[in-house]
Design a protein around this motif. Sequence first.
Motif, PDB file in Angstrom:
ATOM      1  N   UNK A   1       0.839  -1.207   0.000  1.00 27.71           N
ATOM      2  CA  UNK A   1       0.000   0.000   0.000  1.00 27.71           C
ATOM      3  C   UNK A   1       0.875   1.258   0.000  1.00 27.71           C
ATOM      4  N   UNK A   2       2.010   1.197   0.675  1.00 26.40           N
ATOM      5  CA  UNK A   2       2.930   2.343   0.693  1.00 26.40           C
ATOM      6  C   UNK A   2       3.457   2.627  -0.714  1.00 26.40           C
ATOM      7  N   UNK A   3       3.892   1.592  -1.414  1.00 24.68           N
ATOM      8  CA  UNK A   3       4.423   1.774  -2.770  1.00 24.68           C
ATOM      9  C   UNK A   3       3.347   2.281  -3.720  1.00 24.68           C
ATOM     10  N   UNK A   4       2.141   1.770  -3.540  1.00 30.03           N
ATOM     11  CA  UNK A   4       1.049   2.187  -4.412  1.00 30.03           C
ATOM     12  C   UNK A   4       0.708   3.665  -4.196  1.00 30.03           C
ATOM     13  N   UNK A   5       0.689   4.063  -2.940  1.00 28.53           N
ATOM     14  CA  UNK A   5       0.280   5.441  -2.640  1.00 28.53           C
ATOM     15  C   UNK A   5       1.361   6.454  -3.016  1.00 28.53           C
ATOM     16  N   UNK A   6       2.621   6.110  -2.798  1.00 27.41           N
ATOM     17  CA  UNK A   6       3.692   7.110  -2.966  1.00 27.41           C
ATOM     18  C   UNK A   6       4.248   7.167  -4.378  1.00 27.41           C
ATOM     19  N   UNK A   7       4.121   6.089  -5.151  1.00 26.45           N
ATOM     20  CA  UNK A   7       4.685   6.027  -6.507  1.00 26.45           C
ATOM     21  C   UNK A   7       6.198   6.207  -6.538  1.00 26.45           C
ATOM     22  N   UNK A   8       6.882   5.803  -5.461  1.00 27.98           N
ATOM     23  CA  UNK A   8       8.349   5.872  -5.469  1.00 27.98           C
ATOM     24  C   UNK A   8       8.904   4.783  -6.384  1.00 27.98           C
ATOM     25  N   UNK A   9      10.146   4.942  -6.798  1.00 29.71           N
ATOM     26  CA  UNK A   9      10.792   3.977  -7.690  1.00 29.71           C
ATOM     27  C   UNK A   9      11.792   3.093  -6.960  1.00 29.71           C
ATOM     28  N   UNK A  10      12.116   3.480  -5.744  1.00 32.80           N
ATOM     29  CA  UNK A  10      13.122   2.759  -4.961  1.00 32.80           C
ATOM     30  C   UNK A  10      12.724   2.832  -3.490  1.00 32.80           C
ATOM     31  N   UNK A  11      13.191   1.873  -2.705  1.00 30.38           N
ATOM     32  CA  UNK A  11      12.997   1.958  -1.257  1.00 30.38           C
ATOM     33  C   UNK A  11      14.133   1.251  -0.532  1.00 30.38           C
ATOM     34  N   UNK A  12      14.226   1.538   0.768  1.00 30.14           N
ATOM     35  CA  UNK A  12      15.354   1.117   1.609  1.00 30.14           C
ATOM     36  C   UNK A  12      14.815   0.238   2.732  1.00 30.14           C
ATOM     37  N   UNK A  13      15.450  -0.908   2.919  1.00 30.41           N
ATOM     38  CA  UNK A  13      14.949  -1.895   3.889  1.00 30.41           C
ATOM     39  C   UNK A  13      16.043  -2.257   4.896  1.00 30.41           C
TER      40      UNK A  13
END
Length: 238
Positions: free
Chosen positions: A195-207
């Motif tokens: 849901x976070x990726x869908x809402x923000x439309x970011x291309x990358x993330x950090x885990x």
Amino acid sequence: MERENSTMIIEVIAYTLSDALIAARNGADRLEVITAPAEGGLTPSLGLVQSILDQVDIDIRVMIRPHSRSFVYSKEDIEVMERDIANLRSLGVSGLVTGALTPQGDVDTSALERLLAAANDLPITFHRAIDEAADLEQAIYTLGQYSQITHILTSGGRPSVLEATDIIEQLTPVAKQQGITLLPGAGLHIDALESFLRQTSVQEFHIGSASRQNGSIMNPIDVDKLSAIRRIADQFSH
């Protein structure tokens, strides 16, 4: 190397060689190599970085942070950071992760310019120092002056990036205008990732913790969790 731009990029924290090997084999596109994870990440040893470079063939960005006292650095701190950068450049790292603030909470441009000069042409991620900046958006505009800065790692100024979904959504296009990729991280977990990726439309993330056993940054990477994170990310690739 990194996947194509149409693929969601996952950056994973690594602070041991086994972290790096497991992450690279199970869906990580990039590693952020650190030591002292409980302190938010400090400059790792040359031995660790060299070992990872010898055995891992993905983008490797290395933390340049001499202590966890604050993100306000003295002249002596900067000298140490410059020396660390020179050593890491000689090893052949893909890029560096660093940041510096003034006591007033602005980006410390004089310190940053010294670090960028030491890094020569290496790409730089400005790290979560930005989450302590007085004005996040203004900090992004300041960082946009420096073409070497390719990414900004941020939780949107909140303890968890999941509390800052709207802020990430607002700041992502601002960063993009500056030629910078916003890299959301801190507090992301598997249940909320889609849901976070869908809402923000970011291309990358950090885990960090989300990929680890029992959800603790102090535990080894959990292959099943990281594989599940990769599957979620791949839903957003085209």
